[in-house]
Scaffold this motif. Structure first.
Motif, mmCIF file in Angstrom:
data_model
loop_
_atom_site.group_PDB
_atom_site.id
_atom_site.type_symbol
_atom_site.label_atom_id
_atom_site.label_comp_id
_atom_site.label_asym_id
_atom_site.label_seq_id
_atom_site.Cartn_x
_atom_site.Cartn_y
_atom_site.Cartn_z
ATOM 1 N N ARG A 74 -4.330 8.605 3.941
ATOM 2 C CA ARG A 74 -3.363 7.693 3.334
ATOM 3 C C ARG A 74 -2.333 7.238 4.351
ATOM 4 N NH1 ARG A 74 1.330 10.349 1.700
ATOM 5 N NH2 ARG A 74 1.185 12.588 1.929
ATOM 6 N N LEU A 75 -1.909 6.031 4.181
ATOM 7 C CA LEU A 75 -0.830 5.461 4.977
ATOM 8 C C LEU A 75 0.471 6.104 4.511
ATOM 9 C CD1 LEU A 75 0.268 3.218 6.917
ATOM 10 C CD2 LEU A 75 0.413 1.752 4.889
ATOM 11 N N GLN A 108 -4.571 1.919 -1.970
ATOM 12 C CA GLN A 108 -4.923 2.070 -0.562
ATOM 13 C C GLN A 108 -6.306 1.434 -0.374
ATOM 14 O OE1 GLN A 108 -3.293 4.205 2.067
ATOM 15 N NE2 GLN A 108 -1.480 4.347 0.812
ATOM 16 N N PHE A 132 0.856 -1.195 0.000
ATOM 17 C CA PHE A 132 0.000 0.000 0.000
ATOM 18 C C PHE A 132 0.887 1.239 0.000
ATOM 19 C CE2 PHE A 132 -3.248 -2.523 2.664
ATOM 20 C CZ PHE A 132 -4.014 -2.861 1.552
ATOM 21 N N ALA A 149 -9.936 4.260 2.844
ATOM 22 C CA ALA A 149 -8.933 5.326 2.737
ATOM 23 C C ALA A 149 -9.222 6.207 1.528
ATOM 24 C CB ALA A 149 -7.530 4.733 2.647
ATOM 25 N N ARG A 150 -9.589 5.588 0.433
ATOM 26 C CA ARG A 150 -9.903 6.353 -0.779
ATOM 27 C C ARG A 150 -11.191 7.146 -0.595
ATOM 28 N NH1 ARG A 150 -8.696 1.245 -3.013
ATOM 29 N NH2 ARG A 150 -10.751 1.094 -3.947
#
Length: 125
Positions: A28-29, A18, A11, A22-23
């Motif tokens: 975001r990571l 992601q 990811f 998250a989207r």
């Protein structure tokens, strides 16, 4: 056998999209290591409640994601988990800001674990 950490790193590198949540929300990571994850998020008007501040559920989402990814990074292939309980304290309202949620595994036990998270805010000007 590969660990979940291997998949999560994909990811981060962009090899995998992601996760859908998250989207949807727009976080975001940005960092992962075994037992720790960092999520970053830029709040906008689309994330506000009727008072014009960031909706508390969004803060819960980014916090839960940071803790969940931190825990997932400790799992072996085929292991799974779910959040059993989530408590959050809101110390002040957030309008437009860049947020960073840092999740850490405090204690990994069987059948449950304890995780901590904190969110840091940088106001946009």
């Amino acid at each position: 056998m590969p660990q979940m950490l291997d998949m999560i790193e994909k990811f981060l590198s962009g090899e995998l999209l992601q996760p859908p949540v998250a989207r949807l929300i727009g976080f975001r990571l940005t960092s992962i290591k075994k037992g720790e994850a960092i999520i970053e998020f830029e709040s906008s008007e689309r994330h506000t409640n009727p008072m014009g501040t960031l909706h508390g559920g969004i803060l819960c989402d980014i916090t839960d994601a940071a803790m969940g990814l931190a825990y997932a990074s400790t799992l072996e292939e085929g292991e799974s988990f779910t959040t059993l309980e989530l408590k959050i304290n809101f110390l002040k309202p957030v309008w437009k800001a860049r947020l960073k949620a840092i999740g850490k595994v405090s204690k990994k036990g069987e059948p449950s674990a304890l995780l901590d998270a904190m969110s840091l805010m940088k106001r946009r000007t």
